[in-house]
Design an enzyme around this catalytic site. Sequence first.
Site, short mmCIF file in Angstrom:
data_model
loop_
_atom_site.label_atom_id
_atom_site.label_comp_id
_atom_site.label_asym_id
_atom_site.label_seq_id
_atom_site.Cartn_x
_atom_site.Cartn_y
_atom_site.Cartn_z
CG HIS A 89 35.57 -5.25 -24.66
ND1 HIS A 89 34.22 -5.03 -24.79
CD2 HIS A 89 35.83 -6.35 -25.43
CE1 HIS A 89 33.70 -5.93 -25.60
NE2 HIS A 89 34.66 -6.76 -25.98
NE ARG A 128 40.36 -17.25 -22.66
CZ ARG A 128 41.06 -17.03 -21.54
NH1 ARG A 128 41.65 -18.03 -20.92
NH2 ARG A 128 41.17 -15.81 -21.05
N GLY A 173 35.19 -8.03 -40.14
CA GLY A 173 35.74 -7.37 -41.33
C GLY A 173 34.69 -7.28 -42.43
CG ASP A 219 31.48 -3.10 -23.90
OD1 ASP A 219 31.10 -4.28 -23.87
OD2 ASP A 219 32.63 -2.77 -24.27
P1 NAX Z 1 36.92 -13.93 -37.12
O1 NAX Z 1 37.63 -15.13 -36.57
O2 NAX Z 1 35.74 -14.10 -37.98
O3 NAX Z 1 37.96 -13.03 -37.93
C1 NAX Z 1 39.24 -12.75 -37.47
C2 NAX Z 1 40.13 -12.62 -38.68
O4 NAX Z 1 41.39 -12.14 -38.25
C3 NAX Z 1 40.37 -13.95 -39.40
O5 NAX Z 1 40.04 -13.81 -40.78
C4 NAX Z 1 41.87 -14.19 -39.20
O6 NAX Z 1 42.46 -14.83 -40.31
C5 NAX Z 1 42.37 -12.76 -39.03
N1 NAX Z 1 43.66 -12.65 -38.35
C6 NAX Z 1 44.15 -13.40 -37.34
N2 NAX Z 1 45.40 -13.01 -37.03
C7 NAX Z 1 45.70 -11.97 -37.85
C8 NAX Z 1 46.84 -11.17 -38.02
N3 NAX Z 1 47.96 -11.36 -37.30
N4 NAX Z 1 46.81 -10.22 -38.97
C9 NAX Z 1 45.71 -10.03 -39.73
N5 NAX Z 1 44.60 -10.78 -39.62
C10 NAX Z 1 44.59 -11.74 -38.69
O7 NAX Z 1 36.58 -13.02 -35.83
P2 NAX Z 1 35.57 -11.78 -35.73
O8 NAX Z 1 34.23 -12.27 -35.36
O9 NAX Z 1 35.72 -10.95 -36.94
O10 NAX Z 1 36.17 -11.05 -34.43
C11 NAX Z 1 37.41 -10.37 -34.49
C12 NAX Z 1 37.84 -9.93 -33.10
O11 NAX Z 1 36.92 -9.01 -32.55
C13 NAX Z 1 37.93 -11.07 -32.06
O12 NAX Z 1 39.15 -10.92 -31.34
C14 NAX Z 1 36.76 -10.80 -31.15
O13 NAX Z 1 36.98 -11.30 -29.84
C15 NAX Z 1 36.72 -9.30 -31.17
N6 NAX Z 1 35.49 -8.63 -30.71
C16 NAX Z 1 35.62 -7.46 -30.04
C17 NAX Z 1 34.55 -6.72 -29.61
C18 NAX Z 1 34.73 -5.44 -28.90
O14 NAX Z 1 33.72 -4.82 -28.52
N7 NAX Z 1 35.95 -4.93 -28.64
C19 NAX Z 1 33.17 -7.24 -29.82
C20 NAX Z 1 33.06 -8.25 -30.90
C21 NAX Z 1 34.20 -9.23 -30.96
O15 NAX Z 1 33.99 -10.22 -29.98
#
Ligand code: NAX
Length: 334
Positions: A188, A93, A18, A160
């Site tokens: 993914h 996870r 974010g 990817d």
């Molecule tokens: P962070 O843990 O830094 O941030 C996640 C944020 O989401 C936290 O601030 C948390 O409070 C918030 N959150 C959790 N549940 C929520 C909800 N119900 N409503 C609103 N906010 C909520 O993780 P970050 O590094 O920013 O990664 C975010 C996601 O991206 C993870 O699931 C990660 O696995 C995924 N990714 C996906 C990628 C892709 O190519 N599709 C690559 C990068 C990343 O691994």
Amino acid sequence: MATPATTITITGAGGQIGYALLFRIAAGEMLGPDRAVRLRLLEIPQGVRSAEGAALELQDCAFPLLQSVEVTDDPLVAFDNAGIALLVGARPRGPGMERADLLAANAGIFGPQGAAIGAVAADDIRVVVVGNPANTNALIAAASAPDVPSDRFTALTRLDHNRAVGQLTDALGARPDEISGLAIWGNHSASQFPDVSHARVRGESVIEALASRLGGLAAAEAWLDEAFIPRVARRGAEIIEVRGSSSVASAANAAIEHVRDDQAGTPWTSAAVVSRGEYGVPEGLVCSFPVSSSGDGYRVIEGLSLDDRARARIDASVAELAAERDAVRALGVL
Ligand code: NAX
């Protein structure tokens, strides 16, 4: 008359991706220098302060295109009249968590968010899911918004795709913009298939270019099977190992490019979209394909030939997607 501002909702806006997204979107890098934006940052209560901090910094940037920033923990407020939604926040996870627990925890996030999108978003809402497991989270969100056409829901595999381009630039001594026609198929996850069989570099087939650099077709195929495909598919783990933290700026960059190309148009990239049965992928699965856009959403590029090896790799990744869908169904979510 100036175009009205586009409302963009970012979930998980207080997290790492974010933080890497917000400033680039507000600077106009996603929708262009002539489109004003209103940002809605959705967080869970524990993440609200962090998102509020980012909102203060956004104000301190005084971006000319940024009309407003609102932080909330209520999906109905966050998605109200949204034209674009980036669903980034997800449940990671945890230790000892089984796949079914992970899917259930995320269904508890993406189900209600999908329903809120169906209830209050703009009629032309477009959604990209970044939070993992991204494909199945997108499937859940789409299923929870039955009145929104399912082709509005996509999941991110552009990272990817970009990772695969990056590996080829190294191997071929080429610039990224000299490589075209690459495709990510499937989930993914480590089962994805980064496919170069239709890719070209400076007008030449990538496979032929690799063969001439590596000393023959067999050497090129061995490099693809043993180095390229596993490295792209496991790049996320490599980043964690080297950096000590998961991909953030590259993931945000990919999400921005995904939305930008969906809206501005592109002849060829990769994205996970709801299958209509293309290439034998069961209808309804959110699967990565080679796609194009004329500015009105991604469409699967059809009619590409697939050899037996490609077919087997795609089938394996699609089987994983079907198993995730079945696990979610078993939870009574779909
Ligand atoms: P962070 O843990 O830094 O941030 C996640 C944020 O989401 C936290 O601030 C948390 O409070 C918030 N959150 C959790 N549940 C929520 C909800 N119900 N409503 C609103 N906010 C909520 O993780 P970050 O590094 O920013 O990664 C975010 C996601 O991206 C993870 O699931 C990660 O696995 C995924 N990714 C996906 C990628 C892709 O190519 N599709 C690559 C990068 C990343 O691994």
